[in-house]
Scaffold this motif. Structure first.
Motif, PDB file in Angstrom:
ATOM      1  N   GLY A 383     -11.831  19.996  80.239  1.00  9.10           N
ATOM      2  CA  GLY A 383     -11.190  20.480  79.019  1.00  9.10           C
ATOM      3  C   GLY A 383     -10.673  21.898  79.097  1.00  9.10           C
ATOM      4  N   ARG A 384     -10.638  22.479  80.294  1.00  7.02           N
ATOM      5  CA  ARG A 384     -10.162  23.853  80.459  1.00  7.02           C
ATOM      6  C   ARG A 384      -8.647  23.857  80.665  1.00  7.02           C
ATOM      7  N   VAL A 385      -7.925  24.633  79.901  1.00  8.93           N
ATOM      8  CA  VAL A 385      -6.475  24.764  80.081  1.00  8.93           C
ATOM      9  C   VAL A 385      -6.219  25.812  81.156  1.00  8.93           C
ATOM     10  N   MET A 386      -5.491  25.408  82.195  1.00 10.10           N
ATOM     11  CA  MET A 386      -5.211  26.276  83.335  1.00 10.10           C
ATOM     12  C   MET A 386      -3.737  26.669  83.331  1.00 10.10           C
ATOM     13  N   CYS A 387      -3.466  27.975  83.295  1.00 10.55           N
ATOM     14  CA  CYS A 387      -2.092  28.466  83.424  1.00 10.55           C
ATOM     15  C   CYS A 387      -1.184  27.752  82.426  1.00 10.55           C
ATOM     16  N   ALA A 388      -1.473  27.917  81.146  1.00 13.46           N
ATOM     17  CA  ALA A 388      -0.760  27.183  80.105  1.00 13.46           C
ATOM     18  C   ALA A 388       0.739  27.420  80.152  1.00 13.46           C
ATOM     19  N   GLY A 389       1.151  28.610  80.607  1.00 13.62           N
ATOM     20  CA  GLY A 389       2.577  28.909  80.675  1.00 13.62           C
ATOM     21  C   GLY A 389       3.323  28.096  81.711  1.00 13.62           C
ATOM     22  N   GLU A 390       2.600  27.407  82.585  1.00 12.68           N
ATOM     23  CA  GLU A 390       3.242  26.567  83.612  1.00 12.68           C
ATOM     24  C   GLU A 390       3.452  25.131  83.137  1.00 12.68           C
ATOM     25  N   ALA A 391       3.053  24.828  81.906  1.00 10.67           N
ATOM     26  CA  ALA A 391       3.239  23.479  81.369  1.00 10.67           C
ATOM     27  C   ALA A 391       4.724  23.195  81.138  1.00 10.67           C
ATOM     28  N   VAL A 392       5.099  21.933  81.256  1.00 15.04           N
ATOM     29  CA  VAL A 392       6.474  21.504  80.992  1.00 15.04           C
ATOM     30  C   VAL A 392       6.440  20.396  79.946  1.00 15.04           C
ATOM     31  N   ASP A 393       7.608  20.114  79.349  1.00 10.24           N
ATOM     32  CA  ASP A 393       7.659  19.044  78.361  1.00 10.24           C
ATOM     33  C   ASP A 393       7.585  17.689  79.053  1.00 10.24           C
TER      34      ASP A 393
END
Length: 455
Positions: A383-393
């Motif tokens: 449940g840990r979000v890693m490098c959220a800014g690297e997510a894509v749609d």
């Protein structure tokens, strides 16, 4: 064949006629001709491509003791005990996915206690290291030990080809993984194994011809390789495998690039660490990069390297599923300063660097829908979000698997007249499927117009 009542690129209620392995016609209520599949309103999309997989390793995993989620040495021992109980004394036992966080660094003595009457070999989760017990080591010739073999500890570094050539174990069948990959909607595979030679390529070609591996195949190799006349596989980049603890000097790296150029092939470089990437950028900066050159994994890409990748025109083939499956370990073990650089995606695309996705199976899940979901939410199993800014749609996440095998990260293949009939039929419109990506949404998979899964 006609696939009826499907959504094509957002347009519902269409029929798609297939002929000669290609899409011949798209429109509403096409005249009946040949066999039919009722699409039930689901999306018809291009088949997915796994741009970096190890087919023999994946097949071996299906016949192995899997340790990635083992909780302790006692758990490891219990799993190996079940395997030894099912096989006669002296048989080979293969264990995969061990990591020292489970129970420390193991040696041959530890493996002797786990399997005293069987030949046990255990692979580290990175794939770079095998540990063998005494019975396994004693069954191997001792006159030509490779540099990476430490008989005292039982450790064998990067010795897959040497070990495979000296074992009497039968290779695992490929048909089970061919069926599994087809069930995920995968119609094309790029095997990224540096060890692929003419014999291994011939086995894969025969598996494709027989239908055991129905997907279109592209093969990397560390040396020269020729494509067969019947197109059973295409020849992909020359693979350069780097290890941080034993990096080649620049001249050696440049010589490997020169070999690839002489064979009219691009280069794909295994780059997990920042050090491996730095050497890779230096090599391409000296030799020059060409269309098709690739960085495999991009495990750690510092912000300063993003611009260099763009300037050189390199493609990054990444593995989003690592964030899901290893994210909790990364959070605990990777230097906090490096964590924002792990398995970049969105920032590379924003900078104009072509990005494609893959599984690296058997080292992560072969299910591309796991990777799609991880690319969207960047969330670990814990449940840990890693490098959220690297997510894509969601649409972008899917597109990472839709590039042509010869151009990963390039334009997505489309469902259009004249295109190859390599297709995945989903059980609902695409927007609904991407809201909760899952391989269970794949109803049927077709390669060259032939149903290879579902129907």
């Amino acid at each position: 064949m006609i696939v009826r009542n499907v959504e094509v690129e957002g347009r519902p209620g269409l029929d798609v006629r297939l002929d000669g392995g290609r899409i011949a016609e798209i429109g509403p209520k096409l005249a009946a001709r040949g066999d039919e599949i009722d699409g039930r309103g689901g999306a018809l999309i291009p088949g997915l491509c796994d741009h970096h997989i190890h087919l023999f390793g994946f097949a071996a995993r299906a016949d192995s003791v899997v340790l990635e989620d083992a909780a302790s040495l006692a758990d490891v021992a219990a799993r190996i005990a079940r395997a030894t109980a099912a096989r006669p004394p002296g048989a080979w036992i293969r264990a995969l996915g061990y990591h020292e966080t489970i129970a420390g660094d193991l040696t041959r003595a530890d493996l002797d206690r786990l399997a005293p009457r069987h030949r046990l070999r255990m692979q580290h989760q990175t794939g770079a290291l095998w540990v063998l017990n005494s019975m396994a080591l004693d069954s191997l010739p001792s006159h030509d030990d490779p540099a990476g073999l430490e008989r005292e500890t039982g450790r064998l570094w990067r010795g897959d080809a040497w070990l495979r050539a000296r074992m009497d174990a039968q290779p695992p069948p490929l048909a089970p993984i061919g069926r599994r990959l087809a069930s995920y909607g995968i119609t094309a595979l790029t095997d990224a194994s540096v060890t692929t030679d003419a014999d291994a390529a011939a086995r894969l070609a025969e598996a494709h011809r027989s239908g055991a591996l129905p997907q279109r195949l592209t093969l990397m190799s560390g040396g020269a390789l020729a494509a067969p006349a019947d197109g059973a596989y295409a020849v992909g980049p020359v693979k350069v495998l780097l290890d941080d603890h034993a990096l080649p000097d620049l001249d050696d790296f440049l010589a490997r690039i020169a070999d690839a150029r002489a064979w009219a092939r691009p280069v794909a470089v295994h780059c997990v660490t920042a050090g491996e990437l730095a050497l890779t950028l230096a090599a391409f900066g000296t030799a020059g990069a060409q269309v098709g050159d690739r960085v495999e994994h991009g495990g750690v890409i510092g912000a300063e390297a993003v611009g260099e990748l763009k300037a050189l025109g390199l493609t990054v083939v990444t593995q989003p599923a690592f964030i899901r499956e290893r994210g909790d370990r990364y959070a605990a073990q990777v230097d906090p300063a490096d964590q924002p650089d792990l398995y970049r995606c969105a920032s590379l695309r924003a900078a104009g660097v072509p990005v494609a996705a893959s599984s690296d199976a058997p080292y992560a899940s072969a299910d591309p829908w796991v990777g799609i979901r991880a690319a969207i939410d960047r969330t670990s199993i814990g449940g840990r979000v890693m490098c959220a800014g690297e997510a894509v749609d969601a649409a972008t996440a899917l597109s990472l698997y839709l590039g042509d095998p010869a151009d990963p990260g390039g334009p997505s293949r489309r469902v259009g007249v004249g295109a190859a009939a390599d297709l995945a039929l989903l059980d609902a419109p695409l927007r609904e499927v991407l809201a909760q990506p899952s391989a269970e949404r794949v109803r049927a998979t077709l390669v060259a117009g032939a149903v290879v899964s579902g129907g």
